[in-house]
Motif scaffolding. Structure first.
Motif, PDB file in Angstrom:
ATOM      1  N   SER A  29       0.834  -1.204   0.000  1.00  0.00           N
ATOM      2  CA  SER A  29       0.000   0.000   0.000  1.00  0.00           C
ATOM      3  C   SER A  29       0.871   1.257   0.000  1.00  0.00           C
ATOM      4  N   PRO A  30       0.330   2.392  -0.473  1.00  0.00           N
ATOM      5  CA  PRO A  30       1.128   3.626  -0.532  1.00  0.00           C
ATOM      6  C   PRO A  30       1.696   4.055   0.812  1.00  0.00           C
ATOM      7  N   ASN A  31       0.984   3.780   1.919  1.00  0.00           N
ATOM      8  CA  ASN A  31       1.516   4.165   3.232  1.00  0.00           C
ATOM      9  C   ASN A  31       2.396   3.092   3.857  1.00  0.00           C
ATOM     10  N   GLY A  32       2.617   1.990   3.146  1.00  0.00           N
ATOM     11  CA  GLY A  32       3.511   0.939   3.610  1.00  0.00           C
ATOM     12  C   GLY A  32       2.985   0.087   4.741  1.00  0.00           C
ATOM     13  N   LEU A  33       1.710   0.232   5.098  1.00  0.00           N
ATOM     14  CA  LEU A  33       1.174  -0.498   6.252  1.00  0.00           C
ATOM     15  C   LEU A  33       0.600  -1.861   5.880  1.00  0.00           C
ATOM     16  N   TYR A  34       0.190  -2.022   4.621  1.00  0.00           N
ATOM     17  CA  TYR A  34      -0.505  -3.248   4.219  1.00  0.00           C
ATOM     18  C   TYR A  34       0.147  -3.857   2.986  1.00  0.00           C
ATOM     19  N   VAL A  35      -0.065  -5.167   2.855  1.00  0.00           N
ATOM     20  CA  VAL A  35       0.466  -5.918   1.719  1.00  0.00           C
ATOM     21  C   VAL A  35      -0.646  -6.776   1.152  1.00  0.00           C
ATOM     22  N   THR A  36      -0.780  -6.747  -0.177  1.00  0.00           N
ATOM     23  CA  THR A  36      -1.745  -7.601  -0.866  1.00  0.00           C
ATOM     24  C   THR A  36      -1.010  -8.781  -1.496  1.00  0.00           C
ATOM     25  N   LEU A  37      -1.550  -9.985  -1.306  1.00  0.00           N
ATOM     26  CA  LEU A  37      -0.965 -11.193  -1.882  1.00  0.00           C
ATOM     27  C   LEU A  37      -2.019 -11.877  -2.750  1.00  0.00           C
ATOM     28  N   TYR A  38      -1.630 -12.279  -3.940  1.00  0.00           N
ATOM     29  CA  TYR A  38      -2.531 -13.027  -4.828  1.00  0.00           C
ATOM     30  C   TYR A  38      -1.981 -14.441  -4.951  1.00  0.00           C
ATOM     31  N   THR A  39      -2.764 -15.417  -4.483  1.00  0.00           N
ATOM     32  CA  THR A  39      -2.294 -16.800  -4.448  1.00  0.00           C
ATOM     33  C   THR A  39      -2.528 -17.494  -5.784  1.00  0.00           C
ATOM     34  N   ASP A  40      -1.949 -18.671  -5.881  1.00  0.00           N
ATOM     35  CA  ASP A  40      -2.042 -19.431  -7.128  1.00  0.00           C
ATOM     36  C   ASP A  40      -3.452 -19.938  -7.378  1.00  0.00           C
ATOM     37  N   ASP A  41      -4.280 -20.033  -6.321  1.00  0.00           N
ATOM     38  CA  ASP A  41      -5.648 -20.519  -6.504  1.00  0.00           C
ATOM     39  C   ASP A  41      -6.663 -19.385  -6.603  1.00  0.00           C
ATOM     40  N   ALA A 101     -11.070 -16.369 -10.717  1.00  0.00           N
ATOM     41  CA  ALA A 101     -10.498 -16.245 -12.061  1.00  0.00           C
ATOM     42  C   ALA A 101      -9.620 -17.450 -12.346  1.00  0.00           C
ATOM     43  N   LYS A 102      -9.691 -17.920 -13.591  1.00  0.00           N
ATOM     44  CA  LYS A 102      -8.891 -19.067 -13.977  1.00  0.00           C
ATOM     45  C   LYS A 102      -7.456 -18.675 -14.314  1.00  0.00           C
ATOM     46  N   THR A 103      -7.264 -17.428 -14.646  1.00  0.00           N
ATOM     47  CA  THR A 103      -5.912 -16.939 -14.964  1.00  0.00           C
ATOM     48  C   THR A 103      -5.560 -15.829 -13.971  1.00  0.00           C
ATOM     49  N   PRO A 104      -4.324 -15.760 -13.595  1.00  0.00           N
ATOM     50  CA  PRO A 104      -3.930 -14.697 -12.655  1.00  0.00           C
ATOM     51  C   PRO A 104      -4.008 -13.328 -13.342  1.00  0.00           C
ATOM     52  N   PRO A 105      -4.257 -12.267 -12.593  1.00  0.00           N
ATOM     53  CA  PRO A 105      -4.298 -10.932 -13.189  1.00  0.00           C
ATOM     54  C   PRO A 105      -2.911 -10.519 -13.675  1.00  0.00           C
TER      55      PRO A 105
END
Length: 825
Positions: free
Chosen positions: A223-235, A256-260
């Motif tokens: 995130s822009p303020n460095g406080l949070y992290v987004t993770l996109y898993t393989d499933d 989604a069948k394909t990752p973004p």
């Protein structure tokens, strides 16, 4: 006019809006899916580079040439930068809109403006051998990852110093992201690397396994303020966790069948997933919203939202600001909403306007402030005016209200509406403008050659305009096809009487373009010599540079010019420049006397200043320790004066000859007497001989050097006194006359403490008065003798004064002398 909430969408308990900024941004035949796209922060320019890793439609040899195209957000081509360094692995922007391009061999180019001028450096640390795989940027730096998983960071674009971070495991990397130093716990850059089933935290000294389950992770975004992290898993799951990996904030199943292709944050409250033509907006608690597009979409994250770039449009997606939601939310009965409705009723001439005002009277100050804030957050001019009308109505009713925020917001909106125009293409939001600052906004207009807007904006904000004029003039001398005299006249006419103008900057731009004559003409209008001189030196105009420095009266500047010229020019050419420039010659002479006496010799020789050259050799001789070296130096000095027409040269030649003779004598004395005489003057030599008992040698040297008789007697007297040779002094006293008189003998002997011997010289001081001789007797302690002198002079008063000084039997003797003249009491 459409409703301000027409483009609002609810995500959980919050509203988001997608604002269309510009239409028809790019040509339809521009295949955005085949380009690397990077946008500058704060609504800045967009850079496109065709991705060499993707198949391309053949468009001919001309179109196949690599270039980086820089566009405005409205699709206006600002600059096409030719690229000759192979595949691009990193394309990013700094906070002040400098374009950073990283090639696969580790070459980094920093384009300082939007016109193609750049500085270049290399990452090193094996980047050329192993090649760069990808890069991640933040406003003041970036991290590059090599194919061997090594991470290299640059934390400052102003002074780039590549630094190797700790080495993560060598397994394949699924995704990675950067936590900027300002938001990292360690206050240094940290990198999150997805390897295998987990994530590693890499900093400058260590690699730490965060031990996360459910990997691998195809995307990581901070995130822009460095406080949070987004993770996109393989499933297809999206996790939002804190950046210290301690708490899980929420999750979302994309199905989604394909990752973004991209994952970005929309402000600090939502996450965006982007596929080719589809975007998912994920809010708190897993709430989501989907947007669909006709073509490929690129996400450009910004301070308070995300720009969505397609061929058809440039749009801005952001969370609806709280003040805007407070005013426009459907069914809102907040004071600000009621105040806005009162304006609408007033325009309809409805009495309900007065009812609305009375209804919110107690909350009217808050309502005015909210309307002002909401006006700043609006992109639509109509609603800006309506909100400002509402604020104006409210503050006109209040007895006491500070209009500072209202005035500031009006000024800001006038500027923002001007730069948001499609011809400029800077879609700044109000928050972005505040973060960017007006000075940097003016600089962005300058970089786009929007000089008229930059000047008007500067004048409106009461900012200095000199930078705008100088940049315009510099660009004029670079690109104009007119003859140089015409260009010079145009530039001078436009810049004349403008405060703070530096013609040196314009002249340097002309010189860099190979227009030396134009640069010289422009420098003549520069009033500060300190600015003229360095460029004139660079332009190989030494005489003009020296004359300008001399005219300034700044000796430090003159010295600087002379120092540079001495390094560049042959010595003969350097001395020719000094001809007929006495001040410059004096500066060289003063400096060389302390630092470079060989240069001083050459200067004297060049100017035929034989006497000065001889004196320099004489001073060098005095500083020598070996007698023969001293003599050789003095011979050179005498030879130099051989053909001199100076009347005083004869005197100097004689002095040099005597100095040579003295050196030989002293060398002989050193050897014969085993004492140190070298370096002494003639007088000091004679005095030392007398005091050490070598009077005959002293007499011979005095004769050889024809020392004046008075000088010799003085030296002899002082030597005998120092030696305490009272017998010899007494023998001298038997002589009839002394060239220096006898008073010096009295003073010297008395000063040595021998009163008796000093008294011998009192009667010989016949040139003195009786009173003075009486005082001399008193100093010797001979009161009676002093009285006898006064009796001879018949000085009764003196006798009476002497009686006061007398003691013992001397009082009676003085009284008898007074009695001879009769009693006066």
């Amino acid at each position: 006019m459409s409703s301000p909430t027409a483009n609002w969408e609810k995500v959980g308990d919050r509203f988001y809006r997608k604002i269309k900024l510009y239409d028809a941004v790019f040509d339809q035949d521009l295949e955005l899916e085949n380009y690397i796209v990077a946008g500058a922060p704060y609504g800045g320019a967009i850079a496109l580079f065709r991705d060499t890793d993707k198949l391309q439609t053949y468009r001919g040899t001309q179109a196949a040439k690599s270039s980086i195209d820089v566009y405005s957000n409205a699709g206006k081509l600002i600059r096409r930068i030719n690229w000759d360094k192979g595949a691009v692995r990193g394309l990013g922007w700094s906070e002040d809109e400098r374009l950073l391009v990283i090639a696969d061999d580790g070459t980094v180019r920093c384009y300082n403006d939007l016109q193609g001028d750049f500085t270049q450096f290399s990452l090193g640390f094996g980047a050329e051998q192993h090649k760069v795989r990808a890069c991640r940027f933040w406003p003041s730096g970036f991290v590059a990852i090599l194919t061997n998983n090594h991470l290299i960071t640059v934390v400052s674009y102003g002074e780039p110093r590549p630094k190797l971070l700790a080495v993560p495991p060598e397994e394949g990397i699924h995704s990675w992201a950067v936590i900027p130093p300002a938001y990292a716990l360690s206050r240094s850059v940290e990198v999150l690397v997805a390897i295998g089933q987990t994530i590693y935290l890499v900093d400058s000294s260590d690699t730490e396994d965060r031990v996360l389950p459910n990997g691998p992770f195809n995307h990581i975004s901070v995130s822009p303020n460095g406080l949070y992290v987004t993770l996109y898993t393989d499933d297809g799951m999206v996790w939002v966790i804190t950046s210290d990996f301690q708490n899980k904030i929420g999750e979302y199943e994309s199905r989604a069948k394909t990752p973004p292709k991209d994952v970005q944050w929309c402000g600090n409250d939502a996450v965006m997933l982007a596929w080719e033509d589809e975007v998912h907006l994920i809010g708190p608690n897993g709430a989501s919203l989907k947007y669909y597009f006709d073509g490929w979409v690129h996400l450009i994250p910004d301070l308070d939202g995300v720009r969505l770039i397609t061929n058809d449009a440039c749009e801005f997606l952001q969370k609806v600001p709280d003040c805007t939601e407070d005013v426009f939310k459907l069914g809102s009965n907040s004071p600000a909403s009621v105040l806005l409705d009162a304006v609408d009723q007033l325009e309809r001439k409805s009495p309900k306007a007065d009812e609305n005002i009375r209804l919110i009277r107690s909350n009217l100050p808050d309502a005015v402030g909210t309307c002002v804030q909401a006006a700043g957050q609006e992109f639509n001019v109509h609603w800006q005016k309506q909100l400002l009308k509402a604020a104006s109505l409210g503050k006109s009713i209040l007895d006491l209200y500070s209009s500072d925020d209202f005035v500031d917001t009006c000024e800001a909106l006038r500027m923002l509406n001007a730069v948001r125009d499609y011809r400029i293409g800077l879609p700044l939001s109000y928050d972005q403008y505040r973060r960017l600052t007006p000075e940097k906004l003016v600089q962005r207009l300058i970089d786009r050659h929007e000089y008229l807007h930059a000047i008007r904006l500067s004048e409106y904000l009461r900012l200095p305009t000199n930078k705008v004029y100088v940049h315009w003039a510099s660009q004029k001398v670079r690109t104009s096809l007119d003859d140089e005299d015409t260009i010079c006249n145009t530039v001078v006419h436009r810049l004349d009487n403008k405060p703070g103008i530096s013609f040196e900057v314009v002249a340097r731009a002309a010189y860099d373009e190979g227009r030396s004559h134009l640069a010289t003409q422009l420098l003549n209008h520069e009033t500060r010599a300190g600015k003229q001189v360095p460029l004139l030196l660079a332009m190989e105009e030494p005489e003009i540079a020296l004359d300008k420095a001399l005219e300034s009266g700044d000796t430090d500047l003159v010295f600087y010019v002379l120092l540079q010229l001495k390094k560049k020019l042959p010595l003969a050419s350097f001395f020719r420049l000094l001809t007929n420039r006495p001040i410059a010659t004096a500066v060289v002479e003063a400096s060389a006397r302390v630092q470079d006496q060989e240069l001083l010799k050459d200067l004297y020789y060049q100017d035929d200043r034989r006497l000065d050259g001889a004196n320099l050799l004489f001073s060098e001789a005095l500083n020598q320790t070996a007698p023969q070296t001293k003599v050789d130096k003095l011979k050179l000095a005498a030879k130099l004066l051989g053909d001199s027409k100076d009347p005083s040269s004869t005197l100097y030649s004689r002095s040099y000859a005597e100095a040579q003779a003295l050196i030989r004598v002293q060398a002989s004395l050193d050897q014969d007497l085993d004492a140190h005489y070298s370096g002494l003057s003639l007088n000091e030599t004679l005095l030392r001989l007398i005091t050490t008992g070598y009077g005959k040698r002293a007499i011979k040297i005095q004769s050889d050097f024809k020392l004046p008789e008075k000088t010799w007697w003085w030296l002899r007297l002082r030597g005998l006194v120092i030696k305490r040779d009272w017998g010899e002094i007494e023998e001298v006293s038997k002589q009839r006359r002394s060239p220096i008189g006898w008073e010096p003998f009295f003073n010297e002997v008395l000063g040595a403490g021998n009163q008796k011997l000093a008294g011998i010289f009192v009667p010989k001081c016949t040139a003195l008065s009786a009173q003075e001789r009486s005082e001399m007797w008193v100093k010797c302690g001979m009161i009676v003798k002093a009285g006898e002198e006064l009796v001879k002079a018949k000085d009764v008063n003196g006798l009476e004064e002497l009686r006061e000084k007398a003691s013992g039997s001397n009082v009676a003797e003085i009284q008898k002398m007074i009695a001879q003249f009769g009693s006066r009491r």
